[in-house]
Design a protein around this motif. Structure first.
Motif, mmCIF file in Angstrom:
data_model
loop_
_atom_site.group_PDB
_atom_site.id
_atom_site.type_symbol
_atom_site.label_atom_id
_atom_site.label_comp_id
_atom_site.label_asym_id
_atom_site.label_seq_id
_atom_site.Cartn_x
_atom_site.Cartn_y
_atom_site.Cartn_z
ATOM 1 N N CYS A 63 -16.478 -26.645 -31.666
ATOM 2 C CA CYS A 63 -15.321 -27.475 -31.367
ATOM 3 C C CYS A 63 -16.423 -27.843 -30.696
ATOM 4 O O CYS A 63 -16.050 -29.062 -30.545
ATOM 5 C CB CYS A 63 -14.205 -26.821 -30.360
ATOM 6 S SG CYS A 63 -13.078 -26.393 -32.204
ATOM 7 N N ILE A 67 -17.350 -32.090 -30.703
ATOM 8 C CA ILE A 67 -17.444 -32.992 -28.932
ATOM 9 C C ILE A 67 -18.440 -33.639 -27.787
ATOM 10 O O ILE A 67 -18.844 -34.674 -28.024
ATOM 11 C CB ILE A 67 -16.335 -32.053 -28.501
ATOM 12 C CG1 ILE A 67 -15.037 -31.542 -29.066
ATOM 13 C CG2 ILE A 67 -15.865 -32.685 -27.043
ATOM 14 C CD1 ILE A 67 -13.857 -30.831 -27.895
ATOM 15 N N LYS A 71 -19.499 -37.232 -28.690
ATOM 16 C CA LYS A 71 -19.723 -37.720 -27.581
ATOM 17 C C LYS A 71 -20.426 -37.481 -26.415
ATOM 18 O O LYS A 71 -20.835 -36.516 -25.534
ATOM 19 C CB LYS A 71 -18.720 -37.550 -26.781
ATOM 20 C CG LYS A 71 -17.486 -37.709 -26.631
ATOM 21 C CD LYS A 71 -16.298 -38.081 -25.877
ATOM 22 C CE LYS A 71 -15.009 -38.971 -27.350
ATOM 23 N NZ LYS A 71 -13.744 -38.537 -26.383
ATOM 24 N N ILE A 74 -20.899 -36.102 -21.466
ATOM 25 C CA ILE A 74 -19.239 -35.375 -21.201
ATOM 26 C C ILE A 74 -19.547 -34.065 -20.548
ATOM 27 O O ILE A 74 -20.376 -34.252 -20.247
ATOM 28 C CB ILE A 74 -18.825 -34.814 -22.576
ATOM 29 C CG1 ILE A 74 -17.462 -34.967 -22.142
ATOM 30 C CG2 ILE A 74 -19.113 -33.868 -23.152
ATOM 31 C CD1 ILE A 74 -16.784 -34.621 -23.939
ATOM 32 N N ASP A 78 -13.836 -33.388 -19.058
ATOM 33 C CA ASP A 78 -13.892 -34.010 -19.559
ATOM 34 C C ASP A 78 -13.708 -33.124 -21.373
ATOM 35 O O ASP A 78 -12.721 -33.186 -22.031
ATOM 36 C CB ASP A 78 -14.445 -35.426 -19.356
ATOM 37 C CG ASP A 78 -14.302 -36.014 -19.103
ATOM 38 O OD1 ASP A 78 -12.958 -35.953 -18.206
ATOM 39 O OD2 ASP A 78 -15.099 -37.423 -18.511
ATOM 40 N N LEU A 79 -14.859 -31.849 -21.513
ATOM 41 C CA LEU A 79 -15.564 -31.661 -22.574
ATOM 42 C C LEU A 79 -13.865 -29.962 -22.481
ATOM 43 O O LEU A 79 -13.169 -30.225 -23.753
ATOM 44 C CB LEU A 79 -16.373 -31.049 -22.270
ATOM 45 C CG LEU A 79 -16.791 -29.784 -23.264
ATOM 46 C CD1 LEU A 79 -16.572 -30.744 -24.438
ATOM 47 C CD2 LEU A 79 -18.523 -29.373 -22.782
ATOM 48 N N GLU A 82 -10.565 -32.259 -24.268
ATOM 49 C CA GLU A 82 -10.798 -32.153 -25.349
ATOM 50 C C GLU A 82 -10.862 -31.538 -25.813
ATOM 51 O O GLU A 82 -9.900 -31.639 -27.250
ATOM 52 C CB GLU A 82 -12.534 -33.442 -25.155
ATOM 53 C CG GLU A 82 -12.828 -34.244 -27.154
ATOM 54 C CD GLU A 82 -11.774 -34.881 -26.998
ATOM 55 O OE1 GLU A 82 -11.655 -35.545 -27.688
ATOM 56 O OE2 GLU A 82 -11.640 -35.491 -25.573
ATOM 57 N N SER A 86 -7.704 -31.436 -28.626
ATOM 58 C CA SER A 86 -8.520 -32.055 -30.415
ATOM 59 C C SER A 86 -8.919 -30.377 -30.913
ATOM 60 O O SER A 86 -8.613 -30.953 -32.454
ATOM 61 C CB SER A 86 -10.155 -32.931 -29.907
ATOM 62 O OG SER A 86 -10.563 -32.346 -29.697
ATOM 63 N N CYS A 87 -9.315 -29.123 -30.173
ATOM 64 C CA CYS A 87 -9.789 -28.266 -31.106
ATOM 65 C C CYS A 87 -8.209 -27.355 -31.858
ATOM 66 O O CYS A 87 -6.837 -27.257 -30.830
ATOM 67 C CB CYS A 87 -10.826 -27.395 -30.456
ATOM 68 S SG CYS A 87 -11.220 -26.140 -31.122
#
Length: 142
Positions: A63, A67, A71, A74, A78-79, A82, A86-87
């Motif tokens: 993941c 990501i 992106k 990053i 933020d990572l 995310e 999202s994962c």
């Protein structure tokens, strides 16, 4: 001291030298055996098939790669956000433990192994961004 005593001393010293030579040879053989045993364990081929990973660590690392691929540049914060949103494996882990330290650990582990790169932008020395090694060419100037 008689000549027979001298001859016997010479014989004893020769025996000692031969024994020490044998001991050295035996030590070298045992070292070679231990080296060959350790080499046998390293005859494993590691395949990079992301879909086959079954561990939580492997799925979260995949993941992270996805990501960063989507992106580039990053920030770590933020990572991690995310990842949580999202994962799916990371989301389940976060719901159970309510901590993000494991994600940060994996990011730093990948950075240490040079699987992802830590970069800074000239003029913005405060922030650290992450990119994949293959993305580095996108940002370099000729």
């Amino acid at each position: 001291m008689s000549s027979s005593d001298i001859a016997q001393n010479d014989q004893n010293s020769e025996n000692k030298i031969e024994n020490s030579d044998k001991n050295n040879q035996e030590a070298m053989k045992s070292k070679q055996k231990s080296k060959s045993k350790s080499k046998k364990g390293n005859d494993v081929i590691i395949l990079d098939i992301p879909d086959k990973l079954e561990t939580l660590k492997g799925r979260i690392i995949n993941c992270i790669y996805d990501i960063i691929r989507q992106k580039p540049l990053i920030k770590e914060k933020d990572l991690v956000l995310e990842l949580v949103f999202s994962c799916e494996p990371a989301k389940k882990f976060y719901e159970e433990n309510h901590e993000t330290q494991y994600f940060r650990f994996l990011i730093h582990l990948l950075t240490k192994k040079k699987k992802i790169l830590k970069v800074k932008i000239k003029g913005d020395e405060k922030h650290v961004y992450y990119i994949l090694p293959e993305q580095l060419g996108m940002f370099k100037r000729d």
